[in-house]
Design a protein around this motif. Structure first.
Motif, PDB file in Angstrom:
ATOM      1  N   PHE A  24     -20.588  16.367 -12.024  1.00 25.81           N
ATOM      2  CA  PHE A  24     -21.310  17.604 -12.314  1.00 25.81           C
ATOM      3  C   PHE A  24     -20.372  18.733 -12.694  1.00 25.81           C
ATOM      4  N   VAL A  25     -20.871  19.616 -13.563  1.00 26.61           N
ATOM      5  CA  VAL A  25     -20.299  20.948 -13.720  1.00 26.61           C
ATOM      6  C   VAL A  25     -21.238  21.884 -12.970  1.00 26.61           C
ATOM      7  N   VAL A  26     -20.669  22.778 -12.160  1.00 24.23           N
ATOM      8  CA  VAL A  26     -21.466  23.746 -11.401  1.00 24.23           C
ATOM      9  C   VAL A  26     -21.131  25.141 -11.925  1.00 24.23           C
ATOM     10  N   ILE A  27     -22.136  25.835 -12.431  1.00 21.31           N
ATOM     11  CA  ILE A  27     -21.935  27.205 -12.946  1.00 21.31           C
ATOM     12  C   ILE A  27     -22.713  28.167 -12.060  1.00 21.31           C
ATOM     13  N   ASP A  28     -21.996  29.141 -11.498  1.00 23.93           N
ATOM     14  CA  ASP A  28     -22.638  30.123 -10.629  1.00 23.93           C
ATOM     15  C   ASP A  28     -23.171  31.271 -11.487  1.00 23.93           C
ATOM     16  N   ALA A  29     -24.453  31.260 -11.752  1.00 28.26           N
ATOM     17  CA  ALA A  29     -25.079  32.278 -12.615  1.00 28.26           C
ATOM     18  C   ALA A  29     -25.828  33.298 -11.779  1.00 28.26           C
ATOM     19  N   ARG A  30     -25.484  33.395 -10.459  1.00 31.55           N
ATOM     20  CA  ARG A  30     -26.255  34.295  -9.600  1.00 31.55           C
ATOM     21  C   ARG A  30     -26.026  35.766  -9.940  1.00 31.55           C
ATOM     22  N   ALA A  31     -24.859  36.071 -10.521  1.00 31.00           N
ATOM     23  CA  ALA A  31     -24.578  37.483 -10.852  1.00 31.00           C
ATOM     24  C   ALA A  31     -25.333  37.890 -12.117  1.00 31.00           C
ATOM     25  N   GLY A  32     -25.880  36.890 -12.808  1.00 30.73           N
ATOM     26  CA  GLY A  32     -26.690  37.216 -13.986  1.00 30.73           C
ATOM     27  C   GLY A  32     -25.894  37.373 -15.264  1.00 30.73           C
ATOM     28  N   ASP A  33     -24.536  37.154 -15.178  1.00 29.90           N
ATOM     29  CA  ASP A  33     -23.753  37.365 -16.409  1.00 29.90           C
ATOM     30  C   ASP A  33     -23.609  36.085 -17.221  1.00 29.90           C
ATOM     31  N   ALA A  34     -24.022  34.948 -16.657  1.00 31.79           N
ATOM     32  CA  ALA A  34     -23.893  33.695 -17.429  1.00 31.79           C
ATOM     33  C   ALA A  34     -25.292  33.129 -17.611  1.00 31.79           C
ATOM     34  N   ARG A  35     -25.464  32.379 -18.669  1.00 32.61           N
ATOM     35  CA  ARG A  35     -26.778  31.776 -18.860  1.00 32.61           C
ATOM     36  C   ARG A  35     -26.624  30.461 -19.588  1.00 32.61           C
ATOM     37  N   VAL A  36     -27.149  29.388 -19.003  1.00 29.53           N
ATOM     38  CA  VAL A  36     -27.037  28.075 -19.617  1.00 29.53           C
ATOM     39  C   VAL A  36     -28.179  27.910 -20.618  1.00 29.53           C
ATOM     40  N   THR A  37     -27.849  27.316 -21.763  1.00 25.56           N
ATOM     41  CA  THR A  37     -28.871  26.968 -22.756  1.00 25.56           C
ATOM     42  C   THR A  37     -28.733  25.472 -23.030  1.00 25.56           C
ATOM     43  N   PRO A  38     -29.759  24.877 -23.659  1.00 22.03           N
ATOM     44  CA  PRO A  38     -29.621  23.446 -23.997  1.00 22.03           C
ATOM     45  C   PRO A  38     -28.364  23.182 -24.837  1.00 22.03           C
ATOM     46  N   ALA A  39     -28.060  24.113 -25.754  1.00 24.17           N
ATOM     47  CA  ALA A  39     -26.875  23.911 -26.612  1.00 24.17           C
ATOM     48  C   ALA A  39     -25.593  23.969 -25.791  1.00 24.17           C
ATOM     49  N   LEU A  40     -25.522  24.920 -24.840  1.00 23.43           N
ATOM     50  CA  LEU A  40     -24.314  25.012 -24.003  1.00 23.43           C
ATOM     51  C   LEU A  40     -24.211  23.776 -23.111  1.00 23.43           C
ATOM     52  N   ALA A  41     -25.336  23.319 -22.571  1.00 20.91           N
ATOM     53  CA  ALA A  41     -25.301  22.119 -21.717  1.00 20.91           C
ATOM     54  C   ALA A  41     -24.795  20.922 -22.518  1.00 20.91           C
ATOM     55  N   ARG A  42     -25.317  20.755 -23.725  1.00 21.88           N
ATOM     56  CA  ARG A  42     -24.886  19.623 -24.550  1.00 21.88           C
ATOM     57  C   ARG A  42     -23.411  19.721 -24.893  1.00 21.88           C
ATOM     58  N   ALA A  43     -22.966  20.929 -25.250  1.00 19.00           N
ATOM     59  CA  ALA A  43     -21.550  21.112 -25.649  1.00 19.00           C
ATOM     60  C   ALA A  43     -20.624  20.871 -24.458  1.00 19.00           C
ATOM     61  N   LEU A  44     -21.025  21.392 -23.297  1.00 16.52           N
ATOM     62  CA  LEU A  44     -20.204  21.221 -22.085  1.00 16.52           C
ATOM     63  C   LEU A  44     -20.226  19.781 -21.602  1.00 16.52           C
ATOM     64  N   GLY A  45     -21.349  19.121 -21.783  1.00 18.75           N
ATOM     65  CA  GLY A  45     -21.486  17.755 -21.284  1.00 18.75           C
ATOM     66  C   GLY A  45     -20.760  16.728 -22.130  1.00 18.75           C
ATOM     67  N   ASP A  46     -20.362  17.126 -23.341  1.00 24.22           N
ATOM     68  CA  ASP A  46     -19.667  16.204 -24.242  1.00 24.22           C
ATOM     69  C   ASP A  46     -18.326  15.790 -23.621  1.00 24.22           C
ATOM     70  N   ARG A  47     -18.147  14.462 -23.391  1.00 20.11           N
ATOM     71  CA  ARG A  47     -16.942  14.017 -22.674  1.00 20.11           C
ATOM     72  C   ARG A  47     -15.705  14.022 -23.573  1.00 20.11           C
ATOM     73  N   HIS A  48     -15.847  14.346 -24.847  1.00 18.43           N
ATOM     74  CA  HIS A  48     -14.667  14.397 -25.727  1.00 18.43           C
ATOM     75  C   HIS A  48     -14.388  15.827 -26.195  1.00 18.43           C
ATOM     76  N   ARG A  49     -15.450  16.577 -26.506  1.00 15.23           N
ATOM     77  CA  ARG A  49     -15.250  17.922 -27.044  1.00 15.23           C
ATOM     78  C   ARG A  49     -15.512  19.013 -26.013  1.00 15.23           C
ATOM     79  N   GLY A  50     -16.058  18.608 -24.854  1.00 15.19           N
ATOM     80  CA  GLY A  50     -16.361  19.614 -23.836  1.00 15.19           C
ATOM     81  C   GLY A  50     -15.662  19.259 -22.547  1.00 15.19           C
ATOM     82  N   VAL A  51     -16.328  19.486 -21.416  1.00 15.00           N
ATOM     83  CA  VAL A  51     -15.783  19.132 -20.101  1.00 15.00           C
ATOM     84  C   VAL A  51     -16.232  17.730 -19.721  1.00 15.00           C
ATOM     85  N   GLY A  52     -17.492  17.421 -19.993  1.00 14.59           N
ATOM     86  CA  GLY A  52     -18.054  16.120 -19.625  1.00 14.59           C
ATOM     87  C   GLY A  52     -18.709  16.181 -18.268  1.00 14.59           C
ATOM     88  N   PHE A  53     -19.979  15.746 -18.193  1.00 16.86           N
ATOM     89  CA  PHE A  53     -20.681  15.633 -16.910  1.00 16.86           C
ATOM     90  C   PHE A  53     -21.920  14.765 -17.105  1.00 16.86           C
TER      91      PHE A  53
END
Ligand SMILES: N[C@H](CCC[C@H](N)C(=O)O)C(=O)O
Length: 299
Positions: A24-53
């Motif tokens: 898993f990637v865990v993003i703390d968005a409780r402060a309201g300054d970050a926001r996950v979108t489907p595009a960010l999830a896909r980009a981050l989840g990419d095991r070659h171009r992102g972090v992978g999860f």
């Protein structure tokens, strides 16, 4: 589009964790300054171009006085959201308990309020809630007996806040994950797709039933472990009298300990934190230039 103020956004920090190799990637968005979108999830989840999860756990605030310490939204690597993720819930529970010094707390997910605790043996246990067994709550496309669906192999169907289709097989090691997994994930009987489990009943050990389980996850594919899938499998097995309501579930990544009680299905297992880091602004800008994500971020 970003406004006139060109102050760069704060770096987007994240933690990398896993439960039995379900990562898993865990993003703390409780402060309201970050926001996950489907595009960010896909980009981050990419095991070659992102972090992978396998999944991303987005931590969100709860209203003052809420019984929960925080709310979690789960994203699959394909950018879809899920109503439950047992292993990520255990990881977040561990983080939240370390943050507050508590040994027990409540987390809010789409499925409801989930009590979590650190056991004396160090395992993190979550009560994943009361399983949903009616066809409308899996959900299925038509009325059916969820104890044994009218499909080849008569799998069981259970929701733990996310759909599971559980096949009982003679040998899980040669389960057809790569063919039947995607086939049933996208089967028309499951209008919201489904996770697909292949379970082999093992000989009991130490008086506890044991199940060998392999999983094809909705939106992620083969994973080393699936917490909600392990819960769903014990419920499906107990409904058929194949096991009792307590069992050790042996997944590719290790064992989860499941106990289906009247007030919900408890799931216990280890968690691990691997590293903490920040996404580079260049990476975020790259994601934002994709028109889809920029439009969503602006909504
Ligand atoms: N892929 C699942 C979510 C993650 C489940 C799994 N990682 C768990 O630990 O429960 C779904 O779309 O319902």
């Amino acid at each position: 589009m970003r406004g006139m103020d060109q102050t760069p956004p704060p770096p987007l920090r994240f933690r990398k964790m896993h439960g039995l190799g379900n990562d898993f990637v865990v993003i703390d968005a409780r402060a309201g300054d970050a926001r996950v979108t489907p595009a960010l999830a896909r980009a981050l989840g990419d095991r070659h171009r992102g972090v992978g999860f396998d999944q991303l756990a987005e931590l969100l605030p709860v209203p003052e006085g809420d019984a929960a310490a925080l709310r979690i939204r789960f994203w699959n690597a394909d950018g879809s959201t899920a109503g439950a993720c047992g292993n990520a819930t255990r990881c977040v529970a561990s983080l939240a308990m370390a943050e507050t010094g508590a040994d027990a707390l409540i987390l809010r997910t789409e499925f409801g309020l989930l009590p979590a605790a650190r056991r004396a043996d160090g395992l993190i246990e979550v009560n994943m809630g009361v399983p949903a067994l009616d066809w409308t709550r899996i959900p299925l496309a038509e009325p059916a007996d969820t104890a044994a669906l009218p499909l080849p192999g008569a799998p069981g169907a259970v929701s733990m806040g996310n759909p599971h289709c559980v096949f009982f097989v003679p040998d899980a090691e040669d389960a057809p994950l790569l063919t039947d997994g995607p086939h049933y994930e996208h089967h028309p009987m499951f209008p919201e797709r489904t996770n697909v489990e292949f379970a082999e009943i093992l000989a009991p050990g130490d008086g506890v039933d044991r199940i060998r389980l392999r999983v094809w996850e909705r939106g992620a594919g083969v994973t080393l472990a699936c917490g909600s899938g392990a819960c769903a499998t014990v419920v499906a097995a107990a409904r058929r009298g194949l096991t009792g309501r307590r069992a050790e579930v042996v997944l590719d990544g290790g064992s989860l300990f499941i106990d289906w009680r009247e007030d919900g299905v408890r799931m216990a297992g280890p968690v691990a934190e691997v590293f903490e880091a920040a996404l580079s602004p260049a990476f975020l800008a790259l994601v934002e230039t994709g028109s889809e994500s920029a439009r969503e971020a602006a909504e």
